[in-house]
Design a protein around this motif. Structure first.
Motif, mmCIF file in Angstrom:
data_model
loop_
_atom_site.group_PDB
_atom_site.id
_atom_site.type_symbol
_atom_site.label_atom_id
_atom_site.label_comp_id
_atom_site.label_asym_id
_atom_site.label_seq_id
_atom_site.Cartn_x
_atom_site.Cartn_y
_atom_site.Cartn_z
ATOM 1 N N THR A 291 83.264 9.670 75.615
ATOM 2 C CA THR A 291 82.109 10.201 74.891
ATOM 3 C C THR A 291 80.978 10.614 75.828
ATOM 4 O O THR A 291 80.397 11.697 75.686
ATOM 5 C CB THR A 291 81.606 9.159 73.876
ATOM 6 N N GLU A 292 80.651 9.767 76.801
ATOM 7 C CA GLU A 292 79.552 10.098 77.715
ATOM 8 C C GLU A 292 79.852 11.382 78.485
ATOM 9 O O GLU A 292 78.971 12.238 78.669
ATOM 10 C CB GLU A 292 79.298 8.958 78.699
ATOM 11 N N MET B 17 79.581 14.411 76.149
ATOM 12 C CA MET B 17 78.190 14.759 75.867
ATOM 13 C C MET B 17 77.559 15.474 77.055
ATOM 14 O O MET B 17 76.783 16.425 76.876
ATOM 15 C CB MET B 17 77.408 13.504 75.497
ATOM 16 N N VAL C 22 84.127 15.605 68.059
ATOM 17 C CA VAL C 22 83.741 14.244 67.677
ATOM 18 C C VAL C 22 84.508 13.255 68.544
ATOM 19 O O VAL C 22 85.581 13.559 69.069
ATOM 20 C CB VAL C 22 84.018 13.956 66.188
ATOM 21 N N ALA D 273 84.562 5.252 67.211
ATOM 22 C CA ALA D 273 83.138 4.903 67.193
ATOM 23 C C ALA D 273 82.869 3.823 68.234
ATOM 24 O O ALA D 273 83.724 2.968 68.495
ATOM 25 C CB ALA D 273 82.746 4.396 65.806
ATOM 26 N N ASP E 273 76.072 1.988 69.378
ATOM 27 C CA ASP E 273 74.917 2.709 69.920
ATOM 28 C C ASP E 273 75.268 4.049 70.534
ATOM 29 O O ASP E 273 74.532 4.566 71.388
ATOM 30 C CB ASP E 273 74.182 1.837 70.958
ATOM 31 N N LYS E 274 76.410 4.627 70.112
ATOM 32 C CA LYS E 274 76.788 5.959 70.585
ATOM 33 C C LYS E 274 77.061 6.840 69.370
ATOM 34 O O LYS E 274 77.569 6.365 68.359
ATOM 35 C CB LYS E 274 78.030 5.902 71.480
ATOM 36 N N PRO E 275 76.723 8.132 69.467
ATOM 37 C CA PRO E 275 76.912 9.006 68.306
ATOM 38 C C PRO E 275 78.382 9.338 68.077
ATOM 39 O O PRO E 275 79.204 9.278 69.007
ATOM 40 C CB PRO E 275 76.120 10.262 68.689
ATOM 41 N N SER E 276 78.715 9.698 66.862
ATOM 42 C CA SER E 276 80.069 10.158 66.558
ATOM 43 C C SER E 276 80.306 11.563 67.090
ATOM 44 O O SER E 276 81.381 11.881 67.603
ATOM 45 C CB SER E 276 80.310 10.132 65.041
ATOM 46 N N THR E 277 79.280 12.420 66.957
ATOM 47 C CA THR E 277 79.416 13.794 67.437
ATOM 48 C C THR E 277 79.062 13.859 68.918
ATOM 49 O O THR E 277 78.221 13.114 69.404
ATOM 50 C CB THR E 277 78.498 14.733 66.645
ATOM 51 N N GLN E 278 79.714 14.795 69.613
ATOM 52 C CA GLN E 278 79.557 14.870 71.065
ATOM 53 C C GLN E 278 78.701 16.046 71.518
ATOM 54 O O GLN E 278 78.400 16.161 72.703
ATOM 55 C CB GLN E 278 80.946 14.947 71.712
ATOM 56 N N ASP F 55 72.250 17.519 69.318
ATOM 57 C CA ASP F 55 71.734 17.548 67.944
ATOM 58 C C ASP F 55 71.224 18.931 67.559
ATOM 59 O O ASP F 55 71.354 19.356 66.411
ATOM 60 C CB ASP F 55 70.603 16.525 67.782
#
Length: 471
Positions: free
Chosen positions: A212-213, A216, A234, A238, A241-246, A249
């Protein structure tokens, strides 16, 4: 073709579709047999592969007595199938089978399951049905093309074309490259892609990273993301403290073509709207030499790129070991790369087997993690029985390494009991003996020199071969 487990059979059908682009038919025994094949049908559904499942069932007049194999076969089938039907009369079977094939061939490819009670199969009165036409893909939205062109004209390097499905095949890549060169947009492939055209002459695409990191970071600079047969990126799981979407925003998502639409036609329309001229795809440079020394992911990718034959097919279930293989294999000969699309491990060997059947002599290279190989090692037997040109590089690290990474992802430190549950070394798995027991010749490699020699020799063979690479 005989498979020794239903999950092998369903995975073979998935691999067959990915190369042949026409459905194979599975024959599964009753509800429990279908249940055995569900994991790779889940993967096939995510890969958007067309498959026709024929599932036997109790005779209509016997089922009310609740014999032992009675199950909710339709309920099981609906979890993975876009189309499900039960034929109750012999006179309907031909008609229903034709409808199942039509459903499987509906864009972009679907799982269709036809359930046949035994009396519908053995009774007299069957009628042969004519083949039904293949439904056309849903038409493109002219406004979507116009909007994407408008966005790309003004966004420059702040726009991303995210490709999946047909868009990551050779024709789609050519068109996407023209669009990128004309507008300054960037290109990436979705992380979840069932089949990607790769190697020399193809775009040096990289996938959205799994972690995820990293994903992003890779997507952070984009203000516009144009989706071509792709979904918004995505995370696989999960994490606290990390978002589902990559994606950022503030990024705007634009759908040029949905998964069921013709992504190549959409890219062609977009290239025409932009008046993007034809342009050559850059040469990736010289083909690498085989690596030497102790095994590593980079060295394995380099060695495979150095030695693979023209038009090879790679079935990749290397899991965490192979996430960085792409950047080291751009200069290899043209080939097709098949990924685990649904995340249910155990598809690598079956998909390779089905791809070999469809490939008609093309060499298939399996990049296979040891833990997931144990889910469907019976596929090796079918490879031996059919003398299929499959080379398996079995990555033996003696553990479920991906799960250790997932512990870290949720901020957990596994203790001795948890680590024992991830350990495949007590007792160790001897893949040379396991392969031999399935009728496949095999040898162990501890260095990249060993691996390269065995790999090159396997490509000169008529049948399957397994290399147990100790990593």
């Amino acid at each position: 073709m005989l498979g020794l487990h239903e999950n092998v059979v369903t995975g073979m059908a998935d691999g067959y579709w990915r190369i042949a682009r026409k459905p194979a038919c599975t024959l599964l025994h009753c509800g429990p047999g279908l249940a055995n094949g569900l994991a790779n049908l889940h993967n096939a559904r995510r890969a958007r592969s067309g498959i026709v499942n024929i599932v036997g069932d109790q005779a209509t007049w016997h089922r009310p007595h609740d014999p032992p194999l009675t199950a909710d076969t339709e309920g099981l089938a609906r979890t993975v199938s876009a189309w499900v039907r039960t034929s109750t009369r012999a006179a309907d079977v031909g008609r229903d089978a034709a409808a199942a094939v039509q459903a499987a061939r509906t864009a972009p490819g679907q799982v269709a399951t036809l359930i046949l009670p035994s009396d519908a199969s053995w009774d007299e009165g069957g009628v042969v049905a004519e083949a039904l036409p293949v439904p056309e893909a849903p038409p493109l939205d002219p406004y979507a093309v116009e909007r994407a062109a408008q966005v790309l004209r003004g966004a420059g390097g702040k726009a991303l074309l995210l490709l999946a499905g047909p868009a990551v095949q050779a024709d789609g890549q050519d068109l996407a490259w023209r669009i990128a060169q004309a507008t300054g947009a960037k290109l990436m492939a979705d992380y979840v892609n069932a089949h990607v055209a790769r190697g020399r002459g193809r775009v040096q695409l990289e996938r959205v990273p799994y972690v995820t990191e990293l994903a992003m970071q890779a997507l952070a600079s984009f203000e516009h993301i144009v989706l071509v047969n792709a979904k918004p990126p995505v995370a696989f799981f999960a994490y606290p403290d990390k978002p589902s979407t990559q994606y950022p925003d503030g990024a705007q998502l634009h759908v040029l073509a949905r998964a069921e639409q013709d992504g190549v036609a959409a890219l062609r329309a977009l290239a025409d709207a932009l008046q993007a001229p034809a342009c050559a795809i850059p040469d990736p440079g010289p083909r690498p030499a085989p690596a030497t020394g102790a095994p590593s992911p980079e060295k394995l990718a380099q060695t495979v790129a150095a030695l693979m034959p023209e038009q090879a097919i790679v079935s990749d279930e290397s899991v965490s070991y192979g996430r960085g293989f792409y950047r080291h294999t751009h200069a290899s000969p043209p080939h097709d790369w098949l990924h685990l699309a649904g995340g249910a491990i155990g598809d690598g060997l079956p998909v390779a087997t089905g791809a070999a059947l469809a490939g008609r002599g093309r060499r298939v290279i399996s990049l296979q993690a040891d833990g997931s190989a144990m889910y469907s090692l019976q596929a090796l037997w079918t490879q031996a029985r059919e003398r299929l040109p499959c080379t398996t590089i079995l990555l033996n690290n003696g553990r479920y390494n991906i799960l250790i990474g997932e512990f870290k992802g949720v901020g957990a430190t596994p203790g001795p009991t948890a680590m024992q549950m991830l350990d495949l070394g007590n007792p160790g798995l001897d893949w040379v003996k396991l392969a031999n027991g399935m009728g496949v010749e095999a040898a162990r490699a501890t260095t990249m020199e060993d691996c390269a020699g065995l790999l090159a020799a396997s490509f000169r063979r008529d049948g399957p071969f397994l290399i147990e690479l100790m990593v």
